[in-house]
Scaffold this active site. Structure first.
Site, PDB file in Angstrom:
ATOM      1  N   ASN A  85      33.567  11.139  35.671  1.00  0.00           N
ATOM      2  CA  ASN A  85      32.729  10.445  34.237  1.00  0.00           C
ATOM      3  C   ASN A  85      32.705   9.232  34.203  1.00  0.00           C
ATOM      4  OD1 ASN A  85      32.016  10.722  31.955  1.00  0.00           O
ATOM      5  ND2 ASN A  85      33.677  11.807  31.188  1.00  0.00           N
ATOM      6  N   LYS A  92      30.813   8.313  31.633  1.00  0.00           N
ATOM      7  CA  LYS A  92      31.194   7.690  31.141  1.00  0.00           C
ATOM      8  C   LYS A  92      29.525   6.663  30.159  1.00  0.00           C
ATOM      9  CE  LYS A  92      36.043   8.964  29.999  1.00  0.00           C
ATOM     10  NZ  LYS A  92      36.802   8.299  29.355  1.00  0.00           N
ATOM     11  N   HIS A 135      33.567  16.774  25.195  1.00  0.00           N
ATOM     12  CA  HIS A 135      34.609  15.520  25.856  1.00  0.00           C
ATOM     13  C   HIS A 135      35.037  15.023  24.114  1.00  0.00           C
ATOM     14  CE1 HIS A 135      36.297  11.967  27.178  1.00  0.00           C
ATOM     15  NE2 HIS A 135      36.109  12.912  28.402  1.00  0.00           N
ATOM     16  N   GLU A 138      35.505  12.538  23.307  1.00  0.00           N
ATOM     17  CA  GLU A 138      35.396  10.913  23.136  1.00  0.00           C
ATOM     18  C   GLU A 138      34.265  12.022  22.345  1.00  0.00           C
ATOM     19  OE1 GLU A 138      35.146   9.326  26.567  1.00  0.00           O
ATOM     20  OE2 GLU A 138      37.168   8.485  26.381  1.00  0.00           O
ATOM     21  N   GLU A 160      42.120  17.888  29.657  1.00  0.00           N
ATOM     22  CA  GLU A 160      41.954  16.562  29.409  1.00  0.00           C
ATOM     23  C   GLU A 160      43.086  15.768  27.664  1.00  0.00           C
ATOM     24  OE1 GLU A 160      38.726  14.225  31.364  1.00  0.00           O
ATOM     25  OE2 GLU A 160      38.202  14.314  29.196  1.00  0.00           O
ATOM     26  N   GLY A 218      42.269   7.005  29.377  1.00  0.00           N
ATOM     27  CA  GLY A 218      42.076   6.209  29.159  1.00  0.00           C
ATOM     28  C   GLY A 218      43.472   5.376  28.878  1.00  0.00           C
ATOM     29  N   SER A 250      43.722   9.675  33.335  1.00  0.00           N
ATOM     30  CA  SER A 250      43.929   8.426  33.571  1.00  0.00           C
ATOM     31  C   SER A 250      44.890   9.024  35.079  1.00  0.00           C
ATOM     32  CB  SER A 250      45.041   8.520  33.198  1.00  0.00           C
ATOM     33  OG  SER A 250      45.283   7.489  32.304  1.00  0.00           O
TER      34      SER A 250
HETATM   35  P1  13P Z   1      40.537   7.821  31.936  1.00  0.00           P
HETATM   36  O1  13P Z   1      40.301   8.504  33.849  1.00  0.00           O
HETATM   37  O2  13P Z   1      39.701   6.796  32.037  1.00  0.00           O
HETATM   38  O3  13P Z   1      42.030   8.343  31.663  1.00  0.00           O
HETATM   39  O4  13P Z   1      39.320   8.870  31.322  1.00  0.00           O
HETATM   40  C1  13P Z   1      39.787  10.740  31.030  1.00  0.00           C
HETATM   41  C2  13P Z   1      38.769  10.642  30.565  1.00  0.00           C
HETATM   42  O5  13P Z   1      38.280  10.964  29.819  1.00  0.00           O
HETATM   43  C3  13P Z   1      37.839  11.998  32.506  1.00  0.00           C
HETATM   44  O6  13P Z   1      36.848  12.855  30.990  1.00  0.00           O
END
Ligand code: 13P
Length: 242
Positions: A10, A12, A95, A97, A165, A171, A205
Site C-alpha cells: 500500500n 498510500k 483503511h 487512515e 491492521e 507506521g 510495520s
Molecule cells: P506500515 O507498513 O508503514 O506500518 O503501514 C501499514 C499499512 O497501513 C498498510 O496498509
C-alpha cells in the site's frame, strides 16, 4: 482449498511516474512465483500506467479507496468502476487512515465493498483496534463489530480479503507480537462465514526483519505492507518470506 498467500503493498500517498521501475525491479528479484500473489495498491493517478508495467510480470494492481457509488456528482472521488476500467483487480476499503481522516463508518465501508465487488474488484476490507482499545482489553469487541458491520452479508469467502491492521502498529515501527497476531487472526476467522476459506492479511510495520515470523503464523495468509512496500528490494524480501 489452500489459501494462496497474498503479499500486498500500500503506497498510500507516495509515488510519481518515475517510481514505476519498481515493477521490473520486483520481477528481477525473483519474488514472482506461483506460490504467492503479489499486489501493489497505488495512488489512483498511477493505476493505469502501473497495470501496463506490472501485468507482464504477473503482478496485480489495486486502488486504495473507492466511492460507494459507481458514478455521480462527487467531485474528486474515484469509483470502483473507474479503477476496474484502468485495470485494477483489488481495492482497499476501510483503511484506518480513511476511517480516521474521512470519518468512514462501517456502513460506508460495507457499501464500498459492495460496489467494488459489483465492479469485479476484490475489496480488501481493513479492520483494527486503536491503542486505547487494546489497553482497555476490548480489541476483540472492536474488531468483531467492524467485521459485522463492514462485510456485506451476501459475500462468499472468495469475494473479499480481510486485513487486520492494529492502528497502533501502522507506521510506528511497533509490530504486534506473534501471540497477539495469532490470537486476533484466529478470532477473525471464527467470526466470518466460511472463515476457513477467507484470506486474512496482517498489516502494521511489516518489514523484511519480521516478515518470516509473521507470515509463518497459522492464520496469517499474507501481509498488507505500507512503508516497506515503497522499495522493491524490501518488498521482494517480504514476499519471499511467504
Ligand atoms: P506500515 O507498513 O508503514 O506500518 O503501514 C501499514 C499499512 O497501513 C498498510 O496498509
Amino acid at each position: 482449498m489452500p489459501r494462496t498467500p497474498l503479499i500486498a503493498g500500500n503506497w498510500k500517498m507516495h509515488g510519481l511516474k518515475d517510481a514505476l521501475g519498481f515493477f521490473d525491479e520486483l520481477a528481477a528479484s525473483g519474488a514472482v512465483s506461483e506460490r504467492r500473489e503479489l499486489l501493489v495498491c497505488l495512488p489512483a493517478t498511477l493505476v493505469a500506467a502501473a497495470v501496463h508495467a506490472a501485468r507482464r510480470h504477473g503482478i496485480r494492481i489495486g486502488g486504495q479507496d473507492c466511492h460507494t457509488e459507481s458514478s455521480g456528482a462527487h467531485t474528486g472521488d474515484i469509483s470502483a468502476a473507474m479503477l476496474r476500467d484502468a485495470g485494477a483487480d483489488f481495492v482497499i476499503v476501510g483503511h484506518s487512515e480513511r476511517r480516521a481522516d474521512h470519518g468512514e463508518t462501517d456502513d460506508i465501508v460495507r457499501a464500498k465493498a459492495e460496489t467494488a465487488r459489483a465492479s469485479d474488484l476484490t475489496p480488501i476490507i481493513c479492520v483494527g483496534e486503536t491503542l486505547e482499545d487494546r489497553e482497555a482489553g476490548r480489541e476483540e469487541d472492536v474488531v468483531g463489530r467492524q467485521l459485522a458491520g463492514s462485510i456485506p452479508p451476501v459475500f462468499g469467502p472468495a469475494d473479499y480479503v480481510i486485513a487486520y491492521e492494529p492502528v497502533w502498529a501502522i507506521g510506528t515501527g511497533r509490530t504486534a507480537s506473534a501471540g497477539d497476531i495469532a490470537a486476533m487472526h484466529a478470532f477473525i476467522r471464527s467470526q466470518v462465514p466460511d472463515g476457513e476459506e477467507v484470506r486474512i492479511l496482517y498489516g502494521g510495520s511489516v518489514k523484511p526483519e519480521n516478515a518470516r515470523e509473521i507470515l509463518a503464523l497459522e492464520n496469517v495468509d499474507g501481509a498488507l505492507v505500507g512503508g516497506a512496500s515503497l522499495n522493491a528490494e524490501s518488498f521482494a524480501a517480504i514476499a519471499k518470506s511467504s
